[in-house]
Design a protein around this motif. Structure first.
Motif, PDB file in Angstrom:
ATOM      1  N   GLY A  10      42.847  75.061  65.955  1.00 39.55           N
ATOM      2  CA  GLY A  10      42.830  75.334  67.387  1.00 39.55           C
ATOM      3  C   GLY A  10      41.489  75.110  68.053  1.00 39.55           C
ATOM      4  N   VAL A  11      40.523  74.507  67.333  1.00 47.14           N
ATOM      5  CA  VAL A  11      39.210  74.220  67.903  1.00 47.14           C
ATOM      6  C   VAL A  11      39.308  72.962  68.769  1.00 47.14           C
ATOM      7  N   LYS A  12      38.754  73.012  69.968  1.00 47.32           N
ATOM      8  CA  LYS A  12      38.801  71.890  70.901  1.00 47.32           C
ATOM      9  C   LYS A  12      37.474  71.132  70.852  1.00 47.32           C
ATOM     10  N   ILE A  13      37.545  69.852  70.523  1.00 49.40           N
ATOM     11  CA  ILE A  13      36.355  69.012  70.416  1.00 49.40           C
ATOM     12  C   ILE A  13      36.063  68.377  71.773  1.00 49.40           C
ATOM     13  N   GLY A  14      34.809  68.472  72.232  1.00 47.82           N
ATOM     14  CA  GLY A  14      34.411  67.929  73.515  1.00 47.82           C
ATOM     15  C   GLY A  14      33.808  66.542  73.404  1.00 47.82           C
ATOM     16  N   TYR A  15      33.578  65.925  74.570  1.00 47.59           N
ATOM     17  CA  TYR A  15      32.976  64.592  74.640  1.00 47.59           C
ATOM     18  C   TYR A  15      31.916  64.575  75.735  1.00 47.59           C
ATOM     19  N   CYS A  16      30.759  64.019  75.418  1.00 43.90           N
ATOM     20  CA  CYS A  16      29.677  63.883  76.405  1.00 43.90           C
ATOM     21  C   CYS A  16      29.369  62.397  76.582  1.00 43.90           C
ATOM     22  N   GLY A  17      29.897  61.820  77.660  1.00 43.28           N
ATOM     23  CA  GLY A  17      29.716  60.394  77.898  1.00 43.28           C
ATOM     24  C   GLY A  17      28.330  60.007  78.355  1.00 43.28           C
ATOM     25  N   HIS A  18      27.513  60.994  78.733  1.00 40.24           N
ATOM     26  CA  HIS A  18      26.155  60.712  79.196  1.00 40.24           C
ATOM     27  C   HIS A  18      25.132  60.808  78.057  1.00 40.24           C
ATOM     28  N   ALA A  19      25.573  61.215  76.887  1.00 35.07           N
ATOM     29  CA  ALA A  19      24.712  61.233  75.699  1.00 35.07           C
ATOM     30  C   ALA A  19      24.970  59.946  74.925  1.00 35.07           C
ATOM     31  N   VAL A  20      24.018  59.028  74.976  1.00 36.82           N
ATOM     32  CA  VAL A  20      24.217  57.677  74.446  1.00 36.82           C
ATOM     33  C   VAL A  20      23.413  57.468  73.171  1.00 36.82           C
TER      34      VAL A  20
END
Length: 429
Positions: free
Chosen positions: A249-259
């Protein structure tokens, strides 16, 4: 039963497989549409967030050529230097990786174990070293990178913002150091850009779970403690880790500004070996976690769609493709008994199907290239040429996946030789 009756049955069988395949993956086309909406949202600037303390974990095996540039890009981060440490695990190295990493400013541990081979074992060993020798440092989270990577100078700042939103696992935007080298490197790179912006970004927008892909991710220290270290040792430990967390049930996030940037294999031989391992690893994950994912699709509270999405990601589609190929092969064997006109009909139908898939993959590459044009470090004319080779690169997954079904595969390192700095990448149009 007449030959024509058998042909009709086989034709219906192939048709139903095609319909099933289309229905299963049509939602990923919807992802692309959602991505356009998600990209229009303005990036929130100026909001102050607490600054956390992080550790960088870098497994490295014979990476003396590239390890220094990665460490330099980390040390040049626009983030307080006292709030992050760099750890390198020189894993079964026979070169000067450990020496060069120390000289560049990293804390280095060395590991020699020819029985437990792979990135997962190296990560777990390094985490044990930190727990034993550096327990007083108390990190909030751990970044995981491969030795060939390079980080944009605002990488930690951007990831820290997403971390502040409550995500305990976060993946980031994966670009390429050698997109322009050939059709193989561009094929990898374009797919990873598509994964980032047209799979993970819409997942983030829809508040469902994203997917980790190999390198460039952040894990909360609580996750590491709960797991008892890094306990994932299948051939694709990143996908295994992702699936295991989604099931919980852990939700994985995304950071599109971290390149960050990584290096792609340059020869077909290297690519074949790497993707053979990936294909085998996906089968392993499916066999080990498929049942739990299916139960999560039915019983999961708040994460059913994440389980479905992950199931579609690891589902052994090659088996479906093989059934379709077998059906078509039987059709071609039986067609001669019914006349040349029927041969032409089925031949045209088969070629039309291949062309349709090529156009679909070309469309994915086209959309991604247009939207990420300025971020792709490659001359414009090459970006256009590699659009046409992108579907061919993906087509080669079919024989790779078939071989992976039957062959025993072990983890083997891919040599990295592209020595570039961030300034080198920025100088390319």
């Amino acid at each position: 039963m007449m030959v024509r009756d058998v042909l009709d049955i086989l034709s219906q069988f192939v048709l139903y497989i095609g319909i099933l395949f289309s229905l299963i993956f049509v939602y990923k086309v919807v992802y692309i549409l959602i991505a356009f909406r998600a990209r229009r949202e303005k990036h929130q600037e100026g909001k102050e967030v607490p600054l956390r303390k992080y550790a960088f974990l870098i497994p490295a095996r014979n990476e003396e050529l590239v390890i220094g540039q990665l460490i330099k890009s980390i040390k040049n981060q626009n983030y307080p230097k006292e709030l992050f440490d760099i750890y390198v695990i020189a894993d079964n190295c026979t070169d000067r990786t450990a020496q060069f990493a120390r000289e560049a400013g990293a804390i280095v541990a060395e590991r020699f174990n020819q029985k437990q081979v792979g990135k997962g074992y190296a990560l777990n060993h390094l985490l044990n070293v930190i727990e034993t020798d550096y327990a007083s440092k108390r990190y909030d989270g751990y970044f995981v990178f491969d030795a060939d990577n390079l980080l944009d100078e605002n990488y930690i700042v951007e990831m820290n913002k997403t971390f502040d939103q409550g995500y305990k696992i976060i993946t980031s935007y994966r670009n390429s150091k050698n997109y322009d080298q050939n059709w193989i490197t561009s094929g990898y790179a374009l797919w990873f850009l598509y994964e980032a912006e047209f799979l993970n970004r819409p997942r983030m927008y829809l508040d469902t779970s994203c997917v980790i892909s190999g390198t460039g991710f952040l894990v909360h220290s609580d996750i590491i403690k709960e797991n008892g270290g890094w306990v994932h040792h299948l051939l694709t430990e990143d996908i295994e880790f992702t699936v295991s967390q989604i099931i919980k049930g852990v939700k994985i996030g995304y950071c599109g500004h971290a390149v960050f940037y990584d290096e792609q294999p340059t020869t077909f031989s290297q690519s074949w070996k790497q993707r053979l391992r990936w294909a085998k690893g996906f089968y392993q994950v499916f066999m080990n976690y498929g049942k739990e994912l299916f139960l999560g699709m039915i019983r999961g509270k708040g994460y059913r769609f994440s389980c479905f999405d992950m199931m579609m990601t690891i589902l052994p589609i090659v088996i479906v493709s093989m059934l379709s190929l077998i059906g078509n092969a039987l059709i071609f064997l039986l067609v001669p008994f019914e006349g040349k006109g029927l041969i032409q009909t089925y031949l045209i139908g088969g070629l039309t199907g291949i062309l349709w898939v090529y156009c679909l993959l070309f469309g994915i590459g086209l959309v991604t290239t247009i939207m990420e044009w300025k971020k792709i470090r490659c001359p414009g004319w090459k970006k256009i040429v590699y659009l046409f080779t992108f579907p061919l690169f993906l087509f080669t997954y079919l024989p790779i996946s078939i071989v992976a079904l039957f062959k025993k595969i072990e983890w083997k390192p891919i040599p990295h030789t592209v020595v570039k700095s961030l300034d080198d990448l920025r100088s390319r149009s």
